[in-house]
Write a protein that holds these residues in place. Sequence first.
Motif, short mmCIF file in Angstrom:
data_model
loop_
_atom_site.label_atom_id
_atom_site.label_comp_id
_atom_site.label_asym_id
_atom_site.label_seq_id
_atom_site.Cartn_x
_atom_site.Cartn_y
_atom_site.Cartn_z
N GLU A 134 -9.86 13.94 8.23
CA GLU A 134 -8.63 14.72 8.04
C GLU A 134 -7.59 14.32 9.08
O GLU A 134 -7.80 14.47 10.28
N PHE A 135 -6.48 13.77 8.63
CA PHE A 135 -5.37 13.41 9.50
C PHE A 135 -4.16 13.07 8.63
O PHE A 135 -4.27 12.94 7.42
N GLU A 136 -3.00 12.90 9.26
CA GLU A 136 -1.78 12.47 8.56
C GLU A 136 -0.98 11.57 9.49
O GLU A 136 -0.57 11.99 10.56
N LEU A 137 -0.80 10.31 9.08
CA LEU A 137 -0.02 9.34 9.86
C LEU A 137 1.19 8.92 9.03
O LEU A 137 1.05 8.55 7.85
N LEU A 138 2.37 8.94 9.63
CA LEU A 138 3.59 8.50 8.96
C LEU A 138 3.98 7.15 9.55
O LEU A 138 4.43 7.07 10.70
N ILE A 139 3.80 6.10 8.76
CA ILE A 139 3.93 4.72 9.24
C ILE A 139 5.29 4.16 8.83
O ILE A 139 5.63 4.16 7.63
N PRO A 140 6.08 3.64 9.78
CA PRO A 140 7.42 3.12 9.45
C PRO A 140 7.36 1.98 8.43
O PRO A 140 6.38 1.23 8.36
N LYS A 141 8.43 1.84 7.67
CA LYS A 141 8.54 0.82 6.63
C LYS A 141 8.32 -0.59 7.19
O LYS A 141 7.63 -1.41 6.58
N ASN A 142 8.88 -0.89 8.36
CA ASN A 142 8.73 -2.23 8.93
C ASN A 142 7.27 -2.56 9.19
O ASN A 142 6.84 -3.71 9.00
N THR A 143 6.50 -1.59 9.66
CA THR A 143 5.08 -1.81 9.91
C THR A 143 4.33 -2.02 8.61
O THR A 143 3.45 -2.88 8.51
N VAL A 144 4.68 -1.24 7.59
CA VAL A 144 4.06 -1.40 6.27
C VAL A 144 4.27 -2.82 5.76
O VAL A 144 3.33 -3.48 5.29
N ASP A 145 5.49 -3.32 5.85
CA ASP A 145 5.80 -4.67 5.38
C ASP A 145 5.06 -5.73 6.19
O ASP A 145 4.59 -6.73 5.64
N LYS A 146 4.94 -5.51 7.49
CA LYS A 146 4.23 -6.49 8.34
C LYS A 146 2.74 -6.51 8.01
O LYS A 146 2.13 -7.59 7.95
N LEU A 147 2.14 -5.37 7.79
CA LEU A 147 0.72 -5.33 7.43
C LEU A 147 0.48 -6.10 6.13
O LEU A 147 -0.52 -6.81 5.99
N LYS A 148 1.41 -5.99 5.19
CA LYS A 148 1.29 -6.71 3.92
C LYS A 148 1.36 -8.22 4.12
O LYS A 148 0.71 -8.98 3.39
N SER A 149 2.15 -8.67 5.07
CA SER A 149 2.44 -10.11 5.20
C SER A 149 1.45 -10.86 6.08
O SER A 149 1.43 -12.10 6.05
N LEU A 150 0.62 -10.17 6.84
CA LEU A 150 -0.25 -10.85 7.80
C LEU A 150 -1.46 -11.52 7.15
O LEU A 150 -2.08 -12.40 7.74
#
Length: 348
Positions: free
Chosen positions: A177-193
Amino acid sequence: MKIQKTELAAKLNKIKGVVPKKTTNPALQGILVKEGYLTANNLEMTVKAKIEGIEDECFIIPERAFDLINNLPYGDVDISVTAKNTITIKADKIKNKYKTMDPEQFPDSVTQKADNLLAIKAETLLESIKRVSYAVPVMGRNAVMSSMCLQAVDGQLNFVGLDGRVLAWDKVDYDGEFELLIPKNTVDKLKSLGLIGDVQITYNKTGAVFITEDFEVYTRLVEGKYFKYQTMFKELPIHTVVSRGDLLDAMTRAKMCTEERCPVRFEIQEDKLNLSIKDKTTDYHETVDLQERLSKSLTIGFDARLVLETLKAFDCDNVGISLEGPKMPMIIEAEDSDFKTVVLPVAI
């Protein structure tokens, strides 16, 4: 430091987008080589790429050296500190010196305490992120809504994106149980690595770290409480199934006939979906077959671009479509997973 050019260039290219264009700290306008990692940091996000055999090195590769490294011939590259804050790059018959910055001025990443730990397969993580990321806006007035919600509750790990007109939700089994709000830039970087293997995620109230064998991604978390997205998904009276490929192709053809941002008109009748787009120069019509006959007819309009992006986020053959009325949202669901979306209508 002696390293194969292809390995160095590949890792540099993965993380160089993090290097800030403007900053009050000049040291951040380069990539730090230290303790076996290449590190890029913009104070909001830090990405570390593991490089073998450079554990004892410590210097900064300045941004203006990135293009040279990419264009060096195949083979070994030798980078050495030749004077205070000066590095020399040599490869084959090429040699160049760069003034650089003091590595002591490069801020350390704040390692999150490992009290809170999530382990997940990279394939599972990236699949869900890629599905919902299109619905995360690049920037907006509300920072909370400009983030991806990673929420664990009721035995599920939920991935959610919302931009005010479209909502995307995917989930996998997870006990926590948790809630993390991840910035858009980080989301895009995780996708590209190109993350592979297992991903460990540690987090606290202000930040989170995504760790694999090859990369570490440190990110600031957005503060706030996310929208209660579950309330948007409910049983609707009008339901049918359609070939995702057929509808996607039809929408692509319709959209390419206009340069204007005009709505697509859906006229649903029995087992047919008649879609159309009309503007000053275009009056496009196409009929798509439905797999379930409807007893009720409906005409409704949607932003054509959002419908296209939503359909592209799915990877199944068929999708379920649920509707209620001309002013109510459309729910689209995958046939082979828990991925589902909401698309708000527009006036026609």
